[in-house]
Design an enzyme around this catalytic site. Structure first.
Site, PDB file in Angstrom:
ATOM      1  N   GLY A   4       2.934  -1.109   4.228  1.00 55.70           N
ATOM      2  CA  GLY A   4       3.059   0.433   3.918  1.00 55.70           C
ATOM      3  C   GLY A   4       4.421   0.832   3.700  1.00 55.70           C
ATOM      4  N   GLY A   5       5.259   1.246   4.498  1.00 55.65           N
ATOM      5  CA  GLY A   5       6.507   1.727   4.461  1.00 55.65           C
ATOM      6  C   GLY A   5       7.474   0.863   3.752  1.00 55.65           C
ATOM      7  CG  HIS A   8      -6.102   1.972   5.055  1.00 59.83           C
ATOM      8  ND1 HIS A   8      -5.292   2.762   5.735  1.00 59.83           N
ATOM      9  CD2 HIS A   8      -4.811   1.009   4.880  1.00 59.83           C
ATOM     10  CE1 HIS A   8      -4.118   2.303   6.265  1.00 59.83           C
ATOM     11  NE2 HIS A   8      -3.677   1.404   5.679  1.00 59.83           N
ATOM     12  CG  ASN A  33      -1.821   1.277   1.503  1.00 62.11           C
ATOM     13  OD1 ASN A  33      -1.620   1.954   0.554  1.00 62.11           O
ATOM     14  ND2 ASN A  33      -2.321   1.394   2.592  1.00 62.11           N
ATOM     15  CD1 TRP A  34       3.863   1.475  -2.751  1.00 60.42           C
ATOM     16  CD2 TRP A  34       3.414   2.232  -4.725  1.00 60.42           C
ATOM     17  NE1 TRP A  34       4.725   0.679  -3.623  1.00 60.42           N
ATOM     18  CE2 TRP A  34       4.187   1.252  -5.027  1.00 60.42           C
ATOM     19  CE3 TRP A  34       2.751   2.648  -5.822  1.00 60.42           C
ATOM     20  CZ2 TRP A  34       4.731   0.615  -6.180  1.00 60.42           C
ATOM     21  CZ3 TRP A  34       3.260   2.361  -7.082  1.00 60.42           C
ATOM     22  CH2 TRP A  34       4.452   1.379  -7.261  1.00 60.42           C
ATOM     23  CE  LYS A  35      -0.205   3.212   4.857  1.00 64.75           C
ATOM     24  NZ  LYS A  35       0.127   3.182   6.255  1.00 64.75           N
ATOM     25  CD  GLU A  68      -3.441  -2.373   6.910  1.00 60.74           C
ATOM     26  OE1 GLU A  68      -2.405  -2.687   6.508  1.00 60.74           O
ATOM     27  OE2 GLU A  68      -4.087  -1.294   6.907  1.00 60.74           O
ATOM     28  CB  SER A  74       5.442  -2.166  11.715  1.00 64.66           C
ATOM     29  OG  SER A  74       5.088  -0.762  12.264  1.00 64.66           O
ATOM     30  N   GLY A  90       2.602   2.083  10.640  1.00 65.52           N
ATOM     31  CA  GLY A  90       3.588   3.379  10.515  1.00 65.52           C
ATOM     32  C   GLY A  90       4.229   3.383  11.755  1.00 65.52           C
ATOM     33  CD  GLU A 129      -2.762   5.422   6.677  1.00 67.70           C
ATOM     34  OE1 GLU A 129      -2.970   5.469   5.539  1.00 67.70           O
ATOM     35  OE2 GLU A 129      -2.111   4.825   7.342  1.00 67.70           O
TER      36      GLU A 129
HETATM   37  P1  13P Z   1       3.087   0.125   7.510  1.00 67.48           P
HETATM   38  O1  13P Z   1       3.578  -0.959   6.909  1.00 67.48           O
HETATM   39  O2  13P Z   1       3.742   1.366   7.146  1.00 67.48           O
HETATM   40  O3  13P Z   1       2.934   0.058   9.251  1.00 67.48           O
HETATM   41  O4  13P Z   1       1.529   0.723   7.106  1.00 67.48           O
HETATM   42  C1  13P Z   1       0.629  -0.408   7.170  1.00 67.48           C
HETATM   43  C2  13P Z   1      -0.541  -0.025   6.433  1.00 67.48           C
HETATM   44  O5  13P Z   1      -1.247   0.498   6.741  1.00 67.48           O
HETATM   45  C3  13P Z   1      -0.840  -0.903   4.992  1.00 67.48           C
HETATM   46  O6  13P Z   1      -2.139  -0.663   4.586  1.00 67.48           O
END
Ligand code: 13P
Length: 271
Positions: free
Chosen positions: A253-254, A101, A13-15, A186, A232, A192, A103
């Site tokens: 994510g990251g 998600h 997930n590149w956000k 999640e 994470s 994050g 967010e």
């Molecule tokens: P991180 O892997 O950066 O913690 O993010 C997880 C995420 O929100 C994937 O959708």
């Protein structure tokens, strides 16, 4: 179906990251770091911002991966400024989207109700929703994790159950529903933060999610549905997470922004 029969899925997930000029170099580096044959054994997916989907689709198609959106609206069309419909996604060849998600829930007023509607619209249009659920730190601390997760997931699964057969142009019915939806756990406190859930914490909730699936949609669905862990996840902890019986992949994510790290995670999913 045993856990080993569920094909692993590693989804990045590149956000709101990854400029157009970065996409091809990313995939060149990612492919070079991937062990040969991994994409035959592991589904690899990249959820990109809307404006980057064309380029991501071209780059992934050429290499045997897939591209996904990060959100969509539940209506087919209309006065919804700034939104994109499921049909607009399929217009350009996108067949998967994240839904709900944390967010989106936290910053964009996504509710259980809208997540349920989006899920049904997505499946009806042959777009696979990756439905995200998870508790906040306060909710975990107060012992409400299972309650929150079952509420979020229950809203979606009950809506599907009440809706009855969801037929899309590929003819999916509830019997095949497990191929038409992916669930992602999640925990918000792990996103994050660098603080992943422990293997025990993650497996405990994944096992619980499979039980909720069983209760609402039956054992065939529960045994077949893929449940991803997100929060994470990184090259150091992914193998342990994927070794858990109810963890079928990762939503990353990251680490998915770093070609070598994400490739290492996909490599780990094959072994
Ligand atoms: P991180 O892997 O950066 O913690 O993010 C997880 C995420 O929100 C994937 O959708």
């Amino acid at each position: 179906m045993t856990a080993s029969k569920r094909k692993k899925l590693l989804a990045g997930n590149w956000k709101m990251n990854m400029r157009l000029a970065e996409i091809e170099p990313f995939f060149t580096a990612f492919s070079a770091a991937l062990r040969p044959g991994v994409s035959n054994h592991v589904d690899i997916l990249f959820a990109a911002p809307f404006t980057q989907l064309h380029a991501t689709l071209a780059a992934t198609r050429a290499r045997g991966f897939a591209a996904a959106a990060q959100n969509m609206h539940f209506e087919a069309s209309g006065a919804f400024t700034g939104e994109v419909s499921a049909m607009m996604l399929t217009d350009i060849g996108i067949r998967t989207t994240l839904v709900g998600h944390s967010e989106r829930r936290q910053y964009f007023a996504e509710t259980d109700d809208s997540v349920a509607k989006k899920t049904i619209t997505a499946i009806s249009n042959a777009v696979t929703p990756v439905v995200c659920v998870g508790e906040t730190l306060e909710e975990r601390k107060s012992g409400a994790t299972f309650q929150v997760v079952s509420h979020q997931l229950g809203a979606v699964l009950n809506a599907l159950k009440n809706h009855g057969p969801v037929q899309n142009r590929e003819g999916f019915y509830p019997g095949d529903l497990s191929d038409s939806i992916v669930i992602a756990y999640e925990p918000v406190w792990a996103i994050g933060t660098g603080l992943s859930a422990t293997l025990e914490q993650a497996q405990e909730v994944h096992g619980f999610i499979r039980k909720v699936c069983d209760e609402i949609l039956g054992s065939e669905f529960a045994v077949r549905a893929r449940i991803l862990y997100g929060g994470s996840a990184n090259p150091a902890n992914i193998a342990g997470l994927l070794s858990q019986p109810d963890i079928d992949g990762g939503l990353v994510g990251g680490a998915s922004l770093k070609a070598a790290d994400f490739a290492a995670m996909c490599n780990a999913a094959m072994s």
